[in-house]
Design an enzyme around this catalytic site. Structure first.
Site, PDB file in Angstrom:
ATOM      1  N   GLU A 196       0.814  -1.229   0.000  1.00  0.00           N
ATOM      2  CA  GLU A 196       0.000   0.000   0.000  1.00  0.00           C
ATOM      3  C   GLU A 196       0.843   1.273   0.000  1.00  0.00           C
ATOM      4  O   GLU A 196       0.596   2.219   0.746  1.00  0.00           O
ATOM      5  CB  GLU A 196      -0.990  -0.040   1.174  1.00  0.00           C
ATOM      6  CG  GLU A 196      -1.992  -1.178   1.022  1.00  0.00           C
ATOM      7  CD  GLU A 196      -2.976  -1.331   2.168  1.00  0.00           C
ATOM      8  OE1 GLU A 196      -2.870  -0.577   3.159  1.00  0.00           O
ATOM      9  OE2 GLU A 196      -3.850  -2.205   2.075  1.00  0.00           O
ATOM     10  N   GLU A 230      -5.004  -8.396  -1.734  1.00  0.00           N
ATOM     11  CA  GLU A 230      -5.531  -8.334  -0.366  1.00  0.00           C
ATOM     12  C   GLU A 230      -6.914  -7.704  -0.425  1.00  0.00           C
ATOM     13  O   GLU A 230      -7.091  -6.642  -1.013  1.00  0.00           O
ATOM     14  CB  GLU A 230      -4.610  -7.503   0.540  1.00  0.00           C
ATOM     15  CG  GLU A 230      -5.094  -7.383   1.985  1.00  0.00           C
ATOM     16  CD  GLU A 230      -4.197  -6.469   2.814  1.00  0.00           C
ATOM     17  OE1 GLU A 230      -2.949  -6.600   2.720  1.00  0.00           O
ATOM     18  OE2 GLU A 230      -4.743  -5.619   3.556  1.00  0.00           O
TER      19      GLU A 230
END
Length: 538
Positions: free
Chosen positions: A209, A327
């Protein structure tokens, strides 16, 4: 005879549906029930996508017990550093997939140091400290624990993807951006150790991220492209003299940002084999309207633009990379107890799997296998939550080739179809988001196939199901009709592990082909129809 069979099947389905009904909130309401009948059309001319055999993937994270959200600490001993690898249910749950892809990583992966050489093997990891990035001090992976993890995953038959620390060597500037080149020396040390020990790794993923605007901090697309080239070169070099299969290189493991992803792919078109992105489209786990969002078709459809945009980006670029959901936990900050770990979440989860596959996504990694309030396994008992069984049925029934479906009835019925897995025919997934409407579903092919509609006994001579003119149905519902239940029923029977920690067998209901499929309110049905051959499945 057919009419008698039809009556008996409908009677049995109604009985098991009535058994589920209670007066609780978010359960089936008896007062205003209705029934609709319509047809799902499956276009069998050509596949619209193709998924990996091990499309279903789950994650194991680094979060320590001190990770808390909204006053609730839901991680317990689920970290890569302290997970009980001797638990029989955990081992059997992974083995049941044969194989299950497992992505090791998450937010704190970019704060992990890997033991090198003779450096001390006992360091304090992830001490809570609000002044530090992500709220914790650095973590430490001893090679003794890395050995234990690799031995366990080999015994379990897992395909491991490991997320590397992408913040090594960088500094955080005044704007919150991570600047400077990635220092790959520690990652290189881990990779060399792994190869020297003969451990098989399915893929190495760089960072978590950090793409786009990032979470906590961010790295520019140009810099990330340079770093992924470095990782690719290291992997090529280290594995060049090894008999081990060369693993995939994955990136960026972040939220999809069209401009950022486009720049990244343009700068490093051949240095990455998999583009990974994350999905938390339901908002925070503290949201009071999570159930409403899960049951809202327009909310579920909202993420389709992300899938579509990434698919088009790959098609129009020079890359040979494929897309994965690396994810996805639905609701961020650990999910919500009795929602994201309860029956109701299978509506979101299975719809995600179906939608992702229809946009040619090759793998879908669920956050988490265990940990937080969105684990496939219970954090304390390791017992499977409802989504575990949803994932296992998908894995066993939905084959590689994805088929287009259309349905003109209620918008609350979601429909997906694939060629069946390792067997003849097709499998249709029916998801009823409506708590007041039973849908009688007929399935028909739009173009081609051994018969125009699937209410026929034509089909393969060597299939017992075809000879008998029947299909297999797997009806999933919540215990007592309570959407917040953590117990799933399969064809009216509770699913639970036995005293030896063995995963239960998932047996279908056998139904005559002349009967429509009865999809009860707030239920999910997998329908395997073996007596059909279509061009897309040959």
């Amino acid at each position: 005879m057919c009419e008698i069979m039809r009556s008996l099947v409908i009677f049995s389905l109604v009985c098991y549906w009535l058994y589920q009904v209670t007066h609780n909130h978010n359960t089936i309401s008896v007062a205003s029930q209705s029934t609709e009948e319509d047809t799902v059309f499956v276009n069998g001319t050509v596949a619209i996508g193709r998924i990996d055999d091990d499309f279903v993937c789950a994650t194991i994270d680094w979060w320590p017990p001190e990770k808390c959200d909204y006053g609730t600490c839901s991680w317990g001993s689920a970290s890569l550093l302290n997970l009980d690898l001797g638990n029989d249910i955990l081992l059997n749950a992974i083995k049941a997939f044969s194989p299950l892809k497992i992505r090791l990583g998450g937010t704190l992966q970019d704060r992990v140091i890997y033991q090198r050489g003779e450096s001390p093997s006992h360091f304090t990891s992830f001490v809570k400290d609000s002044s530090m990035l992500f709220g914790f001090s650095q973590g430490y992976l001893p090679m003794s624990r890395w050995d234990e993890l690799n031995i366990f995953f080999k015994n379990a038959g897992a395909a491991v993807i490991f997320g590397l620390n992408a913040l090594r060597g960088r500094t955080i500037d005044s704007q919150g951006a991570a600047v400077g080149d990635w220092n790959s020396s520690n990652a290189e040390s881990l990779i060399r150790y792994t190869v020297n020990k003969g451990y098989t790794i399915h893929g190495w993923e760089l960072g978590n991220e950090l793409s786009g605007s990032g979470v906590g901090t961010r790295v520019t697309a140009d810099q990330y492209a340079s770093d992924i080239k470095s990782l690719q070169n290291k992997v090529q070099d280290i594995y060049s003299g090894s008999k081990l299969a060369k693993p995939l290189v994955l990136a960026p493991g972040g939220f999809f940002d069209s401009n950022w992803f486009s720049q990244f792919v343009d700068k490093a078109p051949q240095s990455v084999q998999v583009l990974t992105h994350h999905i938390y489209n339901l908002g925070p786990g503290s949201a009071a309207d999570l159930v409403d969002k899960i049951l809202d078709p327009s909310v579920l459809d909202g993420i389709s633009e992300t899938f579509r945009s990434l698919q088009m980006l790959i098609k129009q670029s020079k890359t040979s990379a494929v897309s994965w959901v690396g994810e996805a936990g639905g609701a961020y900050n650990s999910g919500h107890n009795l929602v994201t770990n309860a029956f109701v979440f299978s509506f979101w989860y299975l719809d995600q799997l179906g939608m992702a596959a229809s946009y040619d996504t090759k793998t879908y990694c669920r956050q988490t296998l265990i940990g937080g309030n969105y684990g496939l396994l219970d954090i304390k008992t390791f017992e499977p939550n409802p989504d575990y069984y949803s994932a296992l049925l998908w894995h066993r029934l939905m084959g590689n080739n994805v088929l287009s479906t259309s349905f003109s009835g209620t918008k609350k019925l979601r429909t997906y179809a694939h060629c069946s897995k390792k067997t003849q025919g097709i499998t249709v997934l029916l998801i009823n988001l409506d708590g007041n409407t039973t849908v009688q579903v007929n399935v028909s092919t739009e173009n081609g196939g051994s018969s125009g509609t699937l209410n026929s006994e034509q089909g393969l001579k060597d299939s017992e199901a075809s000879k008998n003119g029947v299909r297999e149905e797997y009806h999933l519902s919540a215990k007592d009709g309570d959407l917040h239940s953590q117990v799933m029923l399969l064809n009216g029977k509770e699913l639970t592990v036995n005293s030896m920690g063995k995963i239960p067998s998932l047996e279908p209901m056998i139904v005559g082909l002349s009967n429509p499929t009865t999809v009860a309110p707030f239920s999910i049905v997998f329908v395997h129809i073996p007596n059909i051959t279509i061009p897309a499945c040959r």
